[in-house]
Design a protein around this motif. Structure first.
Motif, PDB file in Angstrom:
ATOM      1  N   ASP A 118      -6.721  31.912   8.264  1.00  0.00           N
ATOM      2  CA  ASP A 118      -7.044  31.156   7.049  1.00  0.00           C
ATOM      3  C   ASP A 118      -5.879  31.140   6.058  1.00  0.00           C
ATOM      4  O   ASP A 118      -5.586  30.114   5.445  1.00  0.00           O
ATOM      5  CB  ASP A 118      -8.269  31.745   6.356  1.00  0.00           C
ATOM      6  N   ASP A 119      -5.231  32.289   5.886  1.00  0.00           N
ATOM      7  CA  ASP A 119      -4.129  32.372   4.934  1.00  0.00           C
ATOM      8  C   ASP A 119      -2.967  31.461   5.316  1.00  0.00           C
ATOM      9  O   ASP A 119      -2.417  30.762   4.461  1.00  0.00           O
ATOM     10  CB  ASP A 119      -3.627  33.813   4.806  1.00  0.00           C
ATOM     11  N   SER A 120      -2.596  31.476   6.590  1.00  0.00           N
ATOM     12  CA  SER A 120      -1.484  30.620   7.008  1.00  0.00           C
ATOM     13  C   SER A 120      -1.867  29.144   6.915  1.00  0.00           C
ATOM     14  O   SER A 120      -1.023  28.295   6.625  1.00  0.00           O
ATOM     15  CB  SER A 120      -1.014  30.966   8.424  1.00  0.00           C
TER      16      SER A 120
ATOM     17  N   ARG B  24      -1.529  28.229   3.159  1.00  0.00           N
ATOM     18  CA  ARG B  24      -0.103  28.148   2.813  1.00  0.00           C
ATOM     19  C   ARG B  24       0.524  26.871   3.350  1.00  0.00           C
ATOM     20  O   ARG B  24       1.277  26.185   2.657  1.00  0.00           O
ATOM     21  CB  ARG B  24       0.652  29.363   3.360  1.00  0.00           C
TER      22      ARG B  24
END
Length: 68
Positions: A28-30, A33
């Motif tokens: 999710d974070d990548s 970003r």
């Protein structure tokens, strides 16, 4: 020698301007970003598997209503 890279996950992203995109990411974070880097703001994020399951459920409901 073969490198051992993590598998990507396919996500369905609905953006703030109501575009629907399929986007690969490691987590999710990548994903967030990457979306931010390309100038997109996510309104809704779901995995491709969840999206397809939801679409299949909607299709089945329509078929049941039409047959009744």
């Amino acid at each position: 020698m073969q490198a051992n890279y993590p598998q990507t996950i396919e996500y369905i992203v609905i953006t703030s301007d109501n575009r629907i995109m399929q986007w690969p990411a490691f987590d999710d974070d990548s994903l967030i970003r990457s979306l931010h880097f390309y100038g997109h703001a996510a309104k809704r994020i779901m995995t491709l598997e969840d999206y397809e399951a939801k679409q299949n459920g909607v299709t089945q409901e329509r078929e049941l209503k039409e047959s009744a």
